[in-house]
Structure formats: C-alpha cells, structure tokens
Design a protein around this motif. Sequence first.
Motif, mmCIF file in Angstrom:
data_model
loop_
_atom_site.group_PDB
_atom_site.id
_atom_site.type_symbol
_atom_site.label_atom_id
_atom_site.label_comp_id
_atom_site.label_asym_id
_atom_site.label_seq_id
_atom_site.Cartn_x
_atom_site.Cartn_y
_atom_site.Cartn_z
ATOM 1 N N THR A 120 0.146 -5.657 1.665
ATOM 2 C CA THR A 120 -0.646 -6.805 1.217
ATOM 3 C C THR A 120 0.089 -7.590 0.146
ATOM 4 O OG1 THR A 120 -2.688 -5.580 1.667
ATOM 5 C CG2 THR A 120 -2.853 -7.536 0.242
ATOM 6 N N ALA A 121 -0.012 -8.901 0.240
ATOM 7 C CA ALA A 121 0.439 -9.799 -0.835
ATOM 8 C C ALA A 121 -0.794 -10.490 -1.382
ATOM 9 C CB ALA A 121 1.443 -10.823 -0.292
ATOM 10 N N ILE A 139 2.907 -18.097 -3.686
ATOM 11 C CA ILE A 139 2.843 -17.488 -2.343
ATOM 12 C C ILE A 139 4.151 -16.766 -2.038
ATOM 13 C CG2 ILE A 139 2.612 -17.957 0.120
ATOM 14 C CD1 ILE A 139 0.049 -18.387 -1.485
ATOM 15 N N LEU A 140 5.249 -17.443 -2.273
ATOM 16 C CA LEU A 140 6.555 -16.851 -1.973
ATOM 17 C C LEU A 140 6.840 -15.640 -2.839
ATOM 18 C CD1 LEU A 140 8.418 -20.194 -1.521
ATOM 19 C CD2 LEU A 140 8.224 -18.441 0.230
ATOM 20 N N LEU A 143 4.882 -12.786 -1.445
ATOM 21 C CA LEU A 143 5.479 -12.294 -0.201
ATOM 22 C C LEU A 143 6.742 -11.491 -0.477
ATOM 23 C CD1 LEU A 143 5.067 -15.458 2.050
ATOM 24 C CD2 LEU A 143 3.709 -13.358 2.124
ATOM 25 N N GLN A 144 7.543 -11.963 -1.419
ATOM 26 C CA GLN A 144 8.765 -11.229 -1.757
ATOM 27 C C GLN A 144 8.454 -9.912 -2.443
ATOM 28 O OE1 GLN A 144 10.647 -14.306 -3.985
ATOM 29 N NE2 GLN A 144 11.591 -15.257 -2.198
ATOM 30 N N VAL A 150 12.143 -11.153 2.434
ATOM 31 C CA VAL A 150 11.811 -12.565 2.499
ATOM 32 C C VAL A 150 12.871 -13.339 1.717
ATOM 33 C CG1 VAL A 150 10.141 -14.330 1.867
ATOM 34 C CG2 VAL A 150 9.352 -12.159 2.806
ATOM 35 N N LEU A 177 8.289 -15.035 8.051
ATOM 36 C CA LEU A 177 7.173 -14.123 8.341
ATOM 37 C C LEU A 177 7.348 -13.470 9.705
ATOM 38 C CD1 LEU A 177 4.191 -16.311 7.067
ATOM 39 C CD2 LEU A 177 5.162 -14.300 5.943
ATOM 40 N N LEU A 180 9.316 -10.211 9.701
ATOM 41 C CA LEU A 180 8.850 -9.053 8.940
ATOM 42 C C LEU A 180 8.725 -7.838 9.856
ATOM 43 C CD1 LEU A 180 6.141 -10.631 6.616
ATOM 44 C CD2 LEU A 180 8.549 -10.136 6.116
ATOM 45 N N LEU A 184 1.375 -7.922 7.822
ATOM 46 C CA LEU A 184 1.200 -8.327 6.427
ATOM 47 C C LEU A 184 -0.138 -9.036 6.266
ATOM 48 C CD1 LEU A 184 2.281 -8.941 3.517
ATOM 49 C CD2 LEU A 184 3.152 -11.081 4.460
ATOM 50 N N LEU A 186 -2.067 -11.520 3.588
ATOM 51 C CA LEU A 186 -1.940 -12.373 2.404
ATOM 52 C C LEU A 186 -3.336 -12.754 1.947
ATOM 53 C CD1 LEU A 186 -0.463 -14.184 0.362
ATOM 54 C CD2 LEU A 186 -0.393 -15.966 2.130
ATOM 55 N N PHE A 214 0.653 -11.507 11.109
ATOM 56 C CA PHE A 214 0.299 -12.064 9.793
ATOM 57 C C PHE A 214 -1.191 -12.379 9.756
ATOM 58 C CE2 PHE A 214 0.775 -14.375 5.908
ATOM 59 C CZ PHE A 214 -0.083 -15.467 6.003
#
Length: 938
Positions: A120-121, A139-140, A143-144, A150, A177, A180, A184, A186, A214
């Motif tokens: 999870t992000a 957001i980035l 995700l990273q 990423v 994405l 990946l 994931l 988000l 995603f």
Amino acid sequence: MFCFPFPAQFELHSIGETQKESPRAITSNTTRMNQCRIVVQESHRYALAVSRKDTRPMSSPLLSTKLHIPQVRTARVLRPHLIKCLQQGLVQKLTLISAPAGYGKTTLLCEWLAVCGQTTAWVSLDQGDNDPGRFWAYILSALQGAFSSVSSTLPDILTSPNRSPNETLITELINELDKLPQPLILVLDDYHIIETQAIHDGLSYLLEHAPHHFHLVIATRADPPLPLARLRARSDMLELRLTDLRFTLQEAADFLNHTMGLQISPADVARITTRTEGWIAGLQIAALSMQNTDDISGFITAFTGSHHYIFDYLLEEILARQPLEIRSFLLYTSILDQLTTPLCDALFNGEKTRSSSVILEELEHSNLFIVPLDHEHRWYRYHSLFAELLRGYLQQNNPGQIPILHARAGAWFEEQGLIPDAIRHSLAAGEWERVLRLISANVFALLEQSELNTVARELDSLTSEKSRARPWLLIGRAWLAAYTGQLSTIEPILNMAESEISGIDSQVDQQTLGGYIATIRAYAGWIGDKRDIAVRAAREALECLPATDRLMRCQAATLLGLSLNDLNACAKAFEQALVYAREISVSHVTIFAHACWAFMLVRQGRLREAHAACHEAMRLAQSGSPRQPLPTLSHVYATMSLVLFEWNDLEGAIRYAKEAVDLARRWEQADALHFAYTNLGEALFAYGDTAGAFDILRQEWQVAHRTSPWFESITITQEVRWYLAQDNLEAALQRLRLAQVEVGESSGIPLTSIQIFIAQKQYAKALTLVAPILEDLDKRASGYELMRALIWQALAYHGLRQEAQALASLRHALTLAAPEGYVRSFIGAGAALISLLNQARALGIEPDYVDKLLASVERRDRLQSAEAVPASRLVEPLSEREMGVLKLLAQGFPDKKIAETLVIARETVHKHLKNIYGKLGVHSRTEAILRARELGLL
C-alpha cells in the motif's frame, strides 16, 4: 531567469492530503469558527525544518508523516463486514469511501490495510496539495516508498511547478505502475480538500488507463468530480457511504462499553445511538463526557436538540472537567495547525508553570483528540473537529486573546526564518507593521521557499486586502509574472503598486518600493528587447534602492549589465553586481549575477575564464543550497554547455544543457528555459542528432512565442542556420518568409543575412553587410561575435576568389580564437572554410592551432564514415535517430535511459528499436548489437 541568445544568432539588437475529520457545519457556531479558522497551506515545511533544528528557509520539502498509514488503536471496534467488503472490492479499479466528517473513514481503512496483505502507498492530503506539482510529488514519493523500482526521474518530469501534468506525462507514471511486480493499493485520504481541476483530470486519466493490478482508494467528505457514473456502470467501483459507515447498535455498544470503558445499559445505548444516528465522532464526544458523570441516563436524556446545542454543551463539559492549565493550553494552542514544544511555549510567554512537552504528552495519553505527526512525537496536531470546536469556543468566550496568540506565533515563526507562516499569523493578528516588514524584506525569500504557482495563489488571496503591505505583495506578483514570461501582465501590476505607494508613511520605504518597481521594469525591458527602457529602469533602481538592500541592488546591476550594448560597460555593471553578491548569502539572485558574468566572458571571447567562472558559480550554489540545486543554476549550466560546445566536447555540452533544461523547468522561467533549449538544440544538431535537435527547437519555439519577439527571432535564426548547414537554402528562405523577416541591410538579423547571401553566392552583398558589423563589434569588444563575423568575411572573399583578403580575415579570426581553443565555430562553418584552413596551414598561419582544427575535422569525418551504413549490405539504411538509439543500445542503456538521453518518449524508443530490428534482420538487442558490429556500424 534569463535567456541569452546563442552567440551564433547574435544580432546587433540582441547582444546581450478516525481522527482527522472536521464537521461540514456546526450550525450556530459555523460563522464564528470559519472566521477564526487559520488555513496554513504549507505548515509541513516548519515541521521538518524544526525537527531537524534547521532554521534556514526551506524549499517546501515533502512531509514524510503524510505518507504514513495512521496507527490502528488496539482498543477499537472491529468491523469485519466492512473489511470483507473492502477486500472484495480489490477486483475493481476504485474504492470510494464518501461520508461526512467523523464517520471513521480513515480508521476503517487503517484497520483493513493491516490485514489485507497487499502493498500500500498512502497519502494524507491537505490544502497545499491543490498545487498539481505538490500533489503528484506526494503520489510519487508514496509509490517509491512502496516500490523502490518506481523511477526516481519521474518527479522531475511530472511535478513541473507552473503547469499541470498532461496525458503524456501521466502515461509515464502508468507505464511505471504497469511494471510493478505485484499488486498495489494507493490510498488518497481527505480527497475532498482537492479543488484543482487539473488534478481531477490527471487522476481520471490515471483511473481510465491504470493496469489491472493497481487499485485506487479515495476517502472523502464529498464525491469528487471523477467519472463515477461510468465507473459505476462498468462495475469498476466499490462505494461505501454514510449508511454503510455509521455504527449499528451492536457496534455502538462495543464502542461505548469496551473501547471507552463505560457501563451503559442496552436501552441507553439505543437512545444515544438514535440521537447521534450512529455518528462515530458524536458518540466519542458524548462518551468522553459520560466518563465523568454518575447519571449516565440523565446525561443521555439531556442529550437532545440541534447539533450546535449538543456541541456547545459537550465542549463545555469536556473543558470544564479539565484542570485550568490544560483548559487554557487546549484553547490557546487551537489557533495552530501543528504543535511543537517551543512553539506552544511561545504562545504562553511564560504564563504557565509546566513545559509544553509535558502537557502534550499528557494530552496524548489522555486521548484528548491529539495526533502525533512523527515517530519522535515532537510534532502533533489536534483532531480537526476538536480544533474547530476549540477555536469556536475561544472566539465566543475570549476573542480578545486571539490576536495576541497569533502575534506570538508570528514572532516565533519569524525567528525560525519561516516567513510565510510568520506572515499568515501576523495577518490574523492584524499586525500590519510586521506584515509590511516581513513582506518587504522577504519578497525573494517567499519566492525561493515555495513553488511559484503556490506562492501565486497565496499572493493573489492576500493582495485583496487593503493594507500598506499590499504594494509589496504586488511586487511579488510582478516578479512571478516576469520570471514566467507573462510580460503583458507586469506593467498593470506595477501601476497598481505605484498607485498605493502614497499609503506608505516612510519616505525611505517609498523610495525602496520605487527601486523594486524599477528593477522589475528593467527585467521586463531586457526580456522584451527594449534595451533603452531596461537601462533607464536599472539605473533608476540603483538610484532609489538603499545601500543596505544589496540583494536588489545586485539584481539591478546585473540587469543593467545585460541591457548595455558595450561589453566594457557591461563588465563594469557585472563587477558591481558581484561585489553586492559577495556581501550577501547565496541565493538565486547572486547565482544569476555569476551566470551573467560568465556569459559576458563568453561574449568577449574569454572561454577559459568563462569556464572557471561557471565552476565557481556551481561551487557557490552548492555551498548555499547543498540539499537541492537552485533553479537559477540553469543559467550557469547553459553557459557551460556553450563553452564545451565551442571546445567541440559535444557530449559534455549535451549533458550540461539537459541539466539546464531540467532546472529551468522547476520554475518554468521563460528566459532560462529558452536559453537552455537553444544550447541543447545546438549541441544535438552538431552531434548529428538532427531529429532530436528539431524536437527541442519545437519546444524552444513554444517558449519564445508566448514570451518575447526577441526570443522568436533567436529561434528563427537558429532554425535557418540549421537549414543552411543541410544545404537547404529554400527551406531557410521559406522560414524567413513565414516569419516575415527581411534579408539585407535593413534586416534585424544581419549575421543571418550574411550567411544567406553566401549560400546564394551573392558574396559582394555579404561583404558590404559584414564591414560595418565588424567595426561595431570591434568597438564594443565583442570578441566572440567578432571572430565569427571574420569567418563569414573570409568565406565571402573566398567566394570571390580573393584569397589574400580571405586569408587575412581568417588570420585575424585565428589570432583571436587560438588562445581560447575555439573549435566548433571553425569546423562547423562548412567545406569552404576547411579549404581555407588548409591554405593557412601551407602558409604557416597559426600552424599548431590550425593543425588541431584540421585534426578535429578528420576525426569527425572518420566517425561519420564509420557510422555510414553500406548501401549494398542493407536494403534500407538506418536513419540518424535510429543510429543514435543503436549506439546507446550498445552501451547497455535501458529503454528509459535511451529516452532520457535523446529527450524522446519511451514509446518512440520502442518504435525505433522495432525499425532497427527489421532493417538489421534480428529479433533481440544482443543480435542487433552483434549485427551492427559486423556491418561496421559500431
């Protein structure tokens, strides 16, 4: 901040965002609470700054606590039916949890994520995230944090400060994405805060095209403007709403009797649940009051009426049962968005006996609606509902204390160097003297600490206030317009500022404000190629500005140097600018001055000194901003690219020019971006990447067209020169006709006209045009342009077969160029000049230097020969771009790196690879490299 013309285009006129939710409404108190609500869009900056004991102005760092999934309390109500529902919803694209404040949206998500078993992000959104650049940066970063694979370069691409990410850029994120290795989730919490349409559009595009593994979760108080109807029709969305989230009788009983430790009868549970309609936050507030009453049934019986009566009663009941010290602490600190010990101590000014750190710890242990923001528990915030209630109570019962508290907070923030927060609290306190002082002394600091468009929104909202601070806010807005190339909007803003100068009592302040206005006019005049206006305004600024304002005097002196035609006079102005720069701390203004000095050295023909000056500017910028490079370094990198280009280090020139473009994009400064594009295109063209160069030219033209006719002229002449270098005279003339640019003595582009005449074999006309130009350049000590004009004079004489005069002009050019090691200006001038160089060698003219130039020519020719594909061995030869992709492929570059290096999209790389495989008759990268070596391509 500026866009120098590439010297080859030199013309006479141009030298030079459980427990975070607040209610939608609190009926009778709504107005009062809204009046005392303080929105601090960038409070995360001071949280990070103080926790690191760094009191210097920050450049809007990301607050890592916004990316943490809130901790799940051990004592809580389990909601397995909702957990199951959320788990089943993973097969859909979107989970939307939409309900008013206080219905446990965040708590439910945290509970589910603890058991769902998927990566999870998480991003907790706040008001400041309405900036598209900041929104996508969080957001980035989230995700990273979930997947380190990423791409780290996506933030630079996706979070450009002054523009919304377009579909092409969002596509880059979607492609990341898609790669990946596992599913994931988000989560975007508090999405109702987002109002920017560009963010909604980007998220809609992401939802539409996201890979199947995603899943997006949105927690919000209001339905977002996303394509919900389409998602609902496709069964691509799970929805949880108020009726799903409110507590059932059993859940309310578990919460009141187990979580809150009360002993309430089933009948009383039913009554309180009915009256609160299962609203979790209302139940929690009621439970806190019932913990301290012996007559629970009586309390519940009295617990009736409209919301505002309930809230007022509960608030007084909770506060009345706290010790006086705690009660005062809660009320006083409610004006803050975030709390930390030194800041809270400052609000009380020694009026309490215990340290704020002890009280904050006590509040946390008592579960009094306080949330820690970091693992060290240095920073906290109140539950937003609780904070609003406290603020409303304070406004109702002790309104006179509010401005005093804001004034103390403002003073504390000023001491920490956190100027935007100091200004906001000072405004709330009505301390206009402090606001005026802070803004007038920190216009550039405000710009440097924040993304440009974030500052623009703040300035626009503040400038609606009629105050003595307004002219300074207008000054900040005018600088924003100037930096982003909005030249037509600058003068109206400055006129508004001038009309309000009379409201300033101090004659010195009036004069200082006038100096700032004149400096901005000088900047606009320089960008707009109105040099006389720019010179007059810069000199006026230096006369008006006090000697102590070295920052703005540095800027004014730099602009004076840029606007003067005579390079000796330019040098004196730049030297004075550097004196000011050395007396103040490193900033984008001082680095700008150093960059301009370096570029002037280039124009004087002093490449080696310019190279050293660029390195010195880089060293200073690193010492002043070690964590993040200053965007103004773009000017330095672009100038370094120019120097390396002339020394024929094309790979180095391309590298520095790309760095310049990346930095200029951070602020979207029109002049810096145009200058960087110009140099990158020039280096790519010389490197043989013609397609890449023209791709950059198109971006360069977009900047030029929206900024200045001067920039347009620079871009047009660059394009014309490239056509001439390709022996495409007709394309060059057609471009000039489309731009309605004349060729000849009356032309505004005399050097380009000379090249056109030579290409047309009208050598006499070329000589007539070049003579006065040489005289003027010599008088103004423009060594670089003088040397290049001499080369064209030599070519004109050579065309007339006047070899003696041709060699004399060439000798003069070689004498000027040899000490500085120029290469590109000679070997890029065409075959006719190479012939003249061979004659010069035979005659012993600058023999060592000429040998070096001819050796560079031979080396270039060998490389071009090696890169040529034997027509007899390939049915269809590789294009220049395909050869560029092939070379990088042979160096082991992945697709992403190839795209970055060539400044093209990854999809374009894939297309070129497909073409390469087909032409070489192979099916893999390895086969392609081997086959290319067999053919002598590598």
